[in-house]
Design an enzyme around this catalytic site. Structure first.
Site, mmCIF file in Angstrom:
data_model
loop_
_atom_site.group_PDB
_atom_site.id
_atom_site.type_symbol
_atom_site.label_atom_id
_atom_site.label_comp_id
_atom_site.label_asym_id
_atom_site.label_seq_id
_atom_site.Cartn_x
_atom_site.Cartn_y
_atom_site.Cartn_z
ATOM 1 N N ASP A 1 -7.681 5.550 -1.539
ATOM 2 C CA ASP A 1 -7.329 4.334 -0.816
ATOM 3 C C ASP A 1 -6.799 3.270 -1.776
ATOM 4 O O ASP A 1 -7.497 2.876 -2.706
ATOM 5 C CB ASP A 1 -8.580 3.815 -0.095
ATOM 6 N N HIS B 1 -6.187 0.198 -0.957
ATOM 7 C CA HIS B 1 -6.525 -1.124 -0.431
ATOM 8 C C HIS B 1 -7.737 -1.723 -1.132
ATOM 9 O O HIS B 1 -8.744 -2.074 -0.512
ATOM 10 C CB HIS B 1 -6.772 -1.051 1.072
ATOM 11 N N CYS C 1 0.811 -1.230 0.000
ATOM 12 C CA CYS C 1 0.000 0.000 0.000
ATOM 13 C C CYS C 1 0.840 1.274 0.000
ATOM 14 O O CYS C 1 0.483 2.252 -0.672
ATOM 15 C CB CYS C 1 -0.979 -0.001 1.168
#
Length: 459
Positions: A345, A347, A111
Site C-alpha cells: 500500500d 498510502h 498513489c
C-alpha cells in the site's frame, strides 16, 4: 482578481491540501492481516506454506494453471523475508518542489505513480539481482528506530503471521565503497547485490535527477495532459514508465526497455525489435524487456471469472506484479492466498530521504507487513507486468501465457492476446517504438481516452 492573485490563491490552496494529506496519511492503520495455515501463499511466483503438510492439501478444488503442483519453497519466516525484500514506494513529504507547482508532497494524488514505481522496481530487481535475491537486512527491519515504523506498530502488524519468530537475526549488510573492508562481513556477491539494491532505490528518489523519481514521471506525464496533483490511471502510468525508461541516461539502464500493449494486444515483432535495438555505437547486445498490458477485468465491477487467470499470472516468477487497486485507491498487487490478493500500500506518508548521500537509510523502502484484499473488491482497471530477459524468454513466456489465456477465457475473446507481426501490419497509423517528440502518438491518445482517469475516476 488578476492572474497573479489567482496563482497565489491556488498555491495557498495546494499547500493547505498538502498539509491535510500529510497528516491524514501519516498514521498507520493498525489492522492485522491474517493468513490461513491451510492454503498456499504465492508471492511473485514463489509459493509458501505455513505448515509442513504435503502439497496435496493446497487446492483440493483442482484450481487451474497447475498451482497444486508448484513446489513448496518455504515457511513463514522465508515468506516474511521475501515480502519485506520487495521495494516499497509510498507517499513522501518535504521533497524538493515539483517544477511549475507548489507541491512538496504527493499525498492524496500520487498513489498510482507509486504503484507503477513499485512494479518497475521489481522488474529492475529481476534484471539486476534475480528472483531468488532477498535483502539480508529484511528480518531486522522491525528493530528500526526510524520514524516510519515504531517497534509497537511493527509488533502488531507482524503478529498476523501467526508464527513465532526465531531469536536469531541475520546481521545487516553495511554498504562500503572499499571491497577490502567489506570482506570481513560479506563476500563479493553480497557486496555486488548490496550495490545494486541501493542503486535501484536511488533511481526512484524523490528529486529531479532521479531517473524514475516522481519529478521525472510528472514531467513525462505533462505530455499526456497530466500535471502534479492530477489522478493518474494505470494505463497512463504504463506509458509514462515506458518513456522514463527510454529517456534514462544511466549506462546501467541501457540494457532494459519497456513495451506497452496496444488495445490489449502484444505484437511480437514490435517486442523483438525493442529487444534487439542497438545499445550504443559499440554494443548490439539484446535488451531485456518489461511488457506492460493495460486491461479491464470487467465493466463497472471486476468479473470473478478472471480470478483464476490473475492468480495464475501472480504464480509466475517472471511476473513483476499488477498496478491496480480498489475504487479511489491504487495498490501494487504481488501475490495471493485463496481468493484474496496480497498487496503493498503506497498510502502512507513518509519523510523525504536523500538517496544521493552515502549509506542512506533503507528501512522506509521496505514494507514490514503485507495486506490482503478480496479479489471481488478489486477495481477492474489495471496493468499487468512481465519481465523477459531475452528473445527466447519472450517466446517461451508468450506461449505459456497464451495457454493460460485460452484456458481461463469462458467467452470468445481472451483478456489480451499475443499476435505475430508488427502493429503497423494491422493498419495502425504509427508504432510507439519510434516516438521521439511526444509521450503518446495521436493513435495512442485516442485509445487511452478509454482508460483516462476522467472517465474512470477509480484509482
Amino acid at each position: 482578481m488578476d492572474a497573479t492573485g489567482t496563482d497565489e490563491v491556488e498555491k495557498l490552496k495546494s499547500k493547505f491540501v498538502s498539509a491535510w494529506h500529510n497528516m491524514k496519511y501519516s498514521w498507520v492503520l493498525k489492522t492485522k492481516t491474517y493468513f490461513s495455515r491451510n492454503s498456499a501463499v504465492f508471492l511473485l511466483g514463489k509459493c509458501y506454506h505455513f505448515k509442513s503438510d504435503g502439497p496435496s492439501e493446497l487446492y483440493p478444488d483442482g484450481s487451474c494453471f497447475d498451482i497444486v503442483d508448484k513446489v513448496i519453497s518455504g515457511n513463514v519466516e522465508e515468506f516474511r523475508k521475501d515480502f519485506i525484500s520487495r521495494i516499497w514506494l509510498t507517499y513522501r513529504k518535504d521533497f524538493p518542489q515539483i517544477k511549475e507547482s507548489a507541491f512538496t508532497t504527493d499525498c492524496g494524488w500520487g498513489c498510482t505513480l507509486r504503484t507503477g514505481q513499485m512494479l518497475l522496481a521489481q522488474g529492475l530487481v529481476l534484471h539486476f539481482l534475480g528472483r531468488a535475491w532477498t535483502w539480508p537486512g529484511a528480518l531486522n527491519i522491525e528493530n528500526s528506530d526510524s520514524e516510519s515504523w515504531t517497534s509497537h506498530t511493527v509488533k502488531k502488524l507482524t503478529a498476523s503471521f501467526e508464527a513465532s519468530l526465531t531469536e536469531e537475526r541475520e546481521p545487516k549488510v553495511l554498504s562500503n565503497d572499499h571491497k577490502e573492508a567489506l570482506k570481513r562481513d560479506c563476500d563479493d556477491s553480497e557486496m555486488r547485490d548490496e550495490v545494486y539494491h541501493r542503486k535501484i532505490i536511488s533511481w526512484f528518489g524523490d528529486s529531479p535527477p532521479a531517473s524514475f523519481g516522481l519529478h521525472q514521471l510528472i514531467e513525462y506525464g505533462k505530455k499526456s495532459g497530466k500535471t502534479a496533483g492530477d489522478w493518474y490511471g494505470p494505463a497512463v502510468v504504463a506509458h509514462i514508465l515506458r518513456k522514463a525508461v527510454e529517456e534514462a541516461r544511466d549506462p546501467e539502464l541501457q540494457g532494459i526497455t519497456i513495451y506497452v500493449a496496444q488495445d490489449c494486444t502484444v505484437y511480437s515483432s514490435d517486442v523483438v525489435d525493442r529487444q534487439c535495438s542497438s545499445m550504443g555505437s559499440e554494443k548490439a547486445d539484446m535488451k531485456a524487456v518489461i511488457i506492460l498490458v493495460p486491461v479491464r477485468l470487467g465493466g463497472e465491477r471486476t468479473n470473478m471469472d478472471y480470478l483464476e487467470f490473475v492468480k495464475g499470472i501472480l504464480s509466475l516468477e517472471y511476473c513483476v506484479g499488477v498496478i491496480g487497486g480498489k475504487p479511489k485507491q491504487s495498490y501494487y498487487f504481488a501475490g495471493f492466498q485463496d481468493d484474496s490478493l496480497i498487496y503493498m500500500d503506497p498510502h502512507y506518508c513518509q519523510s523525504f530521504v536523500d538517496v544521493s548521500i552515502k549509506d542512506f537509510p533503507l528501512e522506509s523502502f521496505h514494507c514490514p507487513s503485507p495486506k490482503k484484499m478480496s479479489f471481488k473488491n478489486m477495481d477492474p482497471s489495471c496493468t499487468i507486468g512481465f519481465y523477459c530477459r531475452n528473445v527466447q524468454d519472450f517466446e517461451r513466456i508468450s506461449e505459456e501465457i497464451t495457454k493460460m489465456l485460452k484456458s481461463s477465457s469462458k467467452e470468445k475473446y481472451p483478456l489480451f492476446t499475443f499476435v505475430k507481426g508488427h502493429s503497423r501490419d494491422y493498419d495502425f497509423a504509427s508504432s510507439p517504438l519510434h516516438e521521439e517528440n511526444d509521450l503518446f502518438s495521436e493513435e495512442e491518445k485516442k485509445r487511452l481516452k478509454r482508460f483516462s482517469t476522467e472517465e474512470f475516476v477509480l484509482l
